[in-house]
Design a protein around this motif. Structure first.
Motif, PDB file in Angstrom:
ATOM      1  N   GLU A  30      -3.391  16.819  -1.592  1.00  0.00           N
ATOM      2  CA  GLU A  30      -4.686  16.736  -0.911  1.00  0.00           C
ATOM      3  C   GLU A  30      -5.817  17.446  -1.643  1.00  0.00           C
ATOM      4  O   GLU A  30      -6.964  17.003  -1.604  1.00  0.00           O
ATOM      5  N   ALA A  88       1.223   3.615   3.078  1.00  0.00           N
ATOM      6  CA  ALA A  88       0.221   4.621   3.478  1.00  0.00           C
ATOM      7  C   ALA A  88      -0.033   4.540   4.985  1.00  0.00           C
ATOM      8  O   ALA A  88      -0.006   3.462   5.589  1.00  0.00           O
ATOM      9  N   SER A 121      -8.491   5.184   2.201  1.00  0.00           N
ATOM     10  CA  SER A 121      -9.666   4.321   2.402  1.00  0.00           C
ATOM     11  C   SER A 121     -10.239   4.468   3.807  1.00  0.00           C
ATOM     12  O   SER A 121     -11.406   4.171   4.038  1.00  0.00           O
ATOM     13  N   GLY A 157       1.093   8.784   1.605  1.00  0.00           N
ATOM     14  CA  GLY A 157       0.043   9.614   2.197  1.00  0.00           C
ATOM     15  C   GLY A 157      -0.708   8.913   3.306  1.00  0.00           C
ATOM     16  O   GLY A 157      -0.426   7.762   3.645  1.00  0.00           O
ATOM     17  N   LEU A 209       4.228  11.662  -0.352  1.00  0.00           N
ATOM     18  CA  LEU A 209       3.056  12.440  -0.769  1.00  0.00           C
ATOM     19  C   LEU A 209       2.122  12.669   0.412  1.00  0.00           C
ATOM     20  O   LEU A 209       1.999  11.800   1.282  1.00  0.00           O
ATOM     21  N   LYS A 269       0.846  -1.213   0.000  1.00  0.00           N
ATOM     22  CA  LYS A 269       0.000   0.000   0.000  1.00  0.00           C
ATOM     23  C   LYS A 269       0.874   1.254   0.000  1.00  0.00           C
ATOM     24  O   LYS A 269       0.466   2.316   0.483  1.00  0.00           O
TER      25      LYS A 269
HETATM   26  N1  COA Z   1      -4.016   5.489   0.735  1.00  0.00           N
HETATM   27  C1  COA Z   1      -4.422   4.217   0.566  1.00  0.00           C
HETATM   28  N2  COA Z   1      -3.916   3.385  -0.339  1.00  0.00           N
HETATM   29  C2  COA Z   1      -2.926   3.849  -1.125  1.00  0.00           C
HETATM   30  C3  COA Z   1      -2.437   5.163  -1.007  1.00  0.00           C
HETATM   31  C4  COA Z   1      -3.020   6.002  -0.030  1.00  0.00           C
HETATM   32  N3  COA Z   1      -2.605   7.248   0.187  1.00  0.00           N
HETATM   33  N4  COA Z   1      -1.463   5.341  -1.925  1.00  0.00           N
HETATM   34  C5  COA Z   1      -1.344   4.165  -2.584  1.00  0.00           C
HETATM   35  N5  COA Z   1      -2.225   3.267  -2.101  1.00  0.00           N
HETATM   36  C6  COA Z   1      -2.419   1.884  -2.533  1.00  0.00           C
HETATM   37  C7  COA Z   1      -3.198   1.803  -3.841  1.00  0.00           C
HETATM   38  O1  COA Z   1      -4.587   1.897  -3.598  1.00  0.00           O
HETATM   39  C8  COA Z   1      -2.774   0.443  -4.319  1.00  0.00           C
HETATM   40  O2  COA Z   1      -3.494  -0.542  -3.611  1.00  0.00           O
HETATM   41  P1  COA Z   1      -4.094  -1.845  -4.381  1.00  0.00           P
HETATM   42  O3  COA Z   1      -2.883  -2.515  -4.995  1.00  0.00           O
HETATM   43  O4  COA Z   1      -4.743  -2.627  -3.303  1.00  0.00           O
HETATM   44  O5  COA Z   1      -5.016  -1.296  -5.424  1.00  0.00           O
HETATM   45  C9  COA Z   1      -1.321   0.347  -3.893  1.00  0.00           C
HETATM   46  O6  COA Z   1      -1.163   1.289  -2.833  1.00  0.00           O
HETATM   47  C10 COA Z   1      -0.326   0.712  -4.993  1.00  0.00           C
HETATM   48  O7  COA Z   1      -0.656   1.998  -5.491  1.00  0.00           O
HETATM   49  P2  COA Z   1      -0.974   2.322  -7.042  1.00  0.00           P
HETATM   50  O8  COA Z   1      -1.833   3.537  -7.081  1.00  0.00           O
HETATM   51  O9  COA Z   1      -1.490   1.095  -7.712  1.00  0.00           O
HETATM   52  O10 COA Z   1       0.499   2.635  -7.563  1.00  0.00           O
HETATM   53  P3  COA Z   1       0.882   3.566  -8.809  1.00  0.00           P
HETATM   54  O11 COA Z   1       2.320   3.306  -9.061  1.00  0.00           O
HETATM   55  O12 COA Z   1      -0.070   3.372  -9.926  1.00  0.00           O
HETATM   56  O13 COA Z   1       0.686   5.069  -8.275  1.00  0.00           O
HETATM   57  C11 COA Z   1       0.850   6.875  -6.679  1.00  0.00           C
HETATM   58  C12 COA Z   1       1.494   5.573  -7.223  1.00  0.00           C
HETATM   59  C13 COA Z   1       1.671   7.265  -5.432  1.00  0.00           C
HETATM   60  C14 COA Z   1       0.950   7.961  -7.717  1.00  0.00           C
HETATM   61  C15 COA Z   1      -0.624   6.611  -6.299  1.00  0.00           C
HETATM   62  O14 COA Z   1      -0.687   5.455  -5.478  1.00  0.00           O
HETATM   63  C16 COA Z   1      -1.286   7.739  -5.578  1.00  0.00           C
HETATM   64  O15 COA Z   1      -1.623   8.750  -6.181  1.00  0.00           O
HETATM   65  N6  COA Z   1      -1.543   7.561  -4.242  1.00  0.00           N
HETATM   66  C17 COA Z   1      -2.266   8.526  -3.465  1.00  0.00           C
HETATM   67  C18 COA Z   1      -1.420   9.752  -3.154  1.00  0.00           C
HETATM   68  C19 COA Z   1      -2.225  10.760  -2.361  1.00  0.00           C
HETATM   69  O16 COA Z   1      -3.166  11.371  -2.831  1.00  0.00           O
HETATM   70  N7  COA Z   1      -1.817  10.936  -1.093  1.00  0.00           N
HETATM   71  C20 COA Z   1      -2.417  11.925  -0.228  1.00  0.00           C
HETATM   72  C21 COA Z   1      -3.408  11.288   0.651  1.00  0.00           C
HETATM   73  S1  COA Z   1      -4.120  12.469   1.754  1.00  0.00           S
END
Ligand code: COA
Length: 260
Positions: free
Chosen positions: A135, A27, A69, A65, A110, A24
């Motif tokens: 955010e 996170a 969820s 981040g 992030l 994840k």
């Molecule tokens: N919260 C919960 N789960 C997260 C997460 C977060 N902040 N960031 C990544 N994950 C999880 C994804 O849901 C995914 O889970 P899954 O395999 O069960 O579907 C796993 O981590 C891998 O992430 P994924 O998005 O598939 O990797 P990617 O290489 O395509 O993208 C990022 C990487 C970092 C660009 C993308 O994960 C992202 O944008 N994450 C959120 C960043 C964010 O907005 N953070 C601020 C939160 S307040």
């Protein structure tokens, strides 16, 4: 203490904390935050610990981040509690930890991940790191100190640009604007953090704690950092470490500090 979501161990006076949710992207869910709070409290209190190295598992992310969820159905009161408890138990606790905390940013930092790195005293990034506060793409703002610490580190203009565009920046740009102290190849990241901590752990622990307190004080509203510096400077004269440091210098030998 056994941890489920983080790995934590003391080796040669350094407390290594690794957030261990690689699938994840490390996170920050509730369990991670609870365990981080416990680990930081341990680091602050344990005399054996002279510094902390905080990183994320794997080579892709430091922390991507807060766990999105977990808060999808939150209301105003729950949002406030989430932010406030995080501030007190984790982010402020790291900033105020009397032992220097070095963030080794090994990939995405992030949202809450960048906020976590910014609460640390020193940030080292790997060349592949990407940093940002996305955010507003979720209809939120940073809630773990990001609006404050980013502006302190890089200035108001750059902070507002990063927060309102939600853009990620490269490690190189983060270095240029003062958001990270150094950028190194991924393979050298932990060694670079250890190199810094190896110096820190030879220095006088109580003086280090005083220095952190004095520096932090200057950034607190209503606190006169200069006055805190005077008090902390004076306190150093009462320590055994001060006597040892000065004697070692005059006797042309290496000081051995006890943190007393
Ligand atoms: N919260 C919960 N789960 C997260 C997460 C977060 N902040 N960031 C990544 N994950 C999880 C994804 O849901 C995914 O889970 P899954 O395999 O069960 O579907 C796993 O981590 C891998 O992430 P994924 O998005 O598939 O990797 P990617 O290489 O395509 O993208 C990022 C990487 C970092 C660009 C993308 O994960 C992202 O944008 N994450 C959120 C960043 C964010 O907005 N953070 C601020 C939160 S307040």
């Amino acid at each position: 203490m056994t941890y489920q979501q983080i790995k934590a161990e003391v080796k040669e006076n350094i407390f290594y904390i690794t957030i261990n949710r690689e699938q994840k992207l490390n996170a920050l869910n509730k369990e991670v935050l609870t365990e981080l709070a416990t680990a930081i409290a341990f680091a602050a209190e344990n005399d054996e610990v002279r510094g902390v190295l905080l990183t994320g598992a794997g080579e892709k992310a430091f922390v991507a981040g807060a766990d999105i969820s977990e808060f999808q159905n939150y209301n105003l009161a729950e949002g406030k509690e989430l932010a406030r408890s995080g501030h007190i138990n984790v982010f402020d606790a790291i900033e105020n930890c009397p032992k220097p905390v070095v963030a080794a940013i090994n990939g995405f930092a992030l949202g809450g991940g960048l906020e976590l790195a910014m609460a640390c005293h020193i940030r080292i990034a790997s060349e592949n790191a990407k940093l940002g506060l996305p955010e507003v793409t979720l209809g939120l703002i940073p809630g773990y100190g990001g609006t404050q610490r980013l502006a302190q580190l890089v200035g108001k203009g750059r902070a507002i640009e990063m927060i309102t565009t939600a853009d990620m920046i490269t490690a190189e740009k983060a270095y240029r604007i003062g958001l990270v102290n150094e950028v190194v190849p991924q393979a050298e990241l932990i060694a670079k953090a250890e190199e810094i901590l190896a110096k820190i752990k030879q220095r006088a622990p109580l003086a280090i704690a005083s220095a952190i307190k004095a520096v932090n004080s200057g950034l607190k509203v209503g606190v006169n950092g200069f006055e805190v510096e005077i008090e902390e400077f004076a306190n150093c004269f009462q320590t055994e470490d001060f006597k040892e440091g000065v004697n070692a210098f005059l006797e042309k030998r290496k000081a051995t500090f006890k943190g007393k």
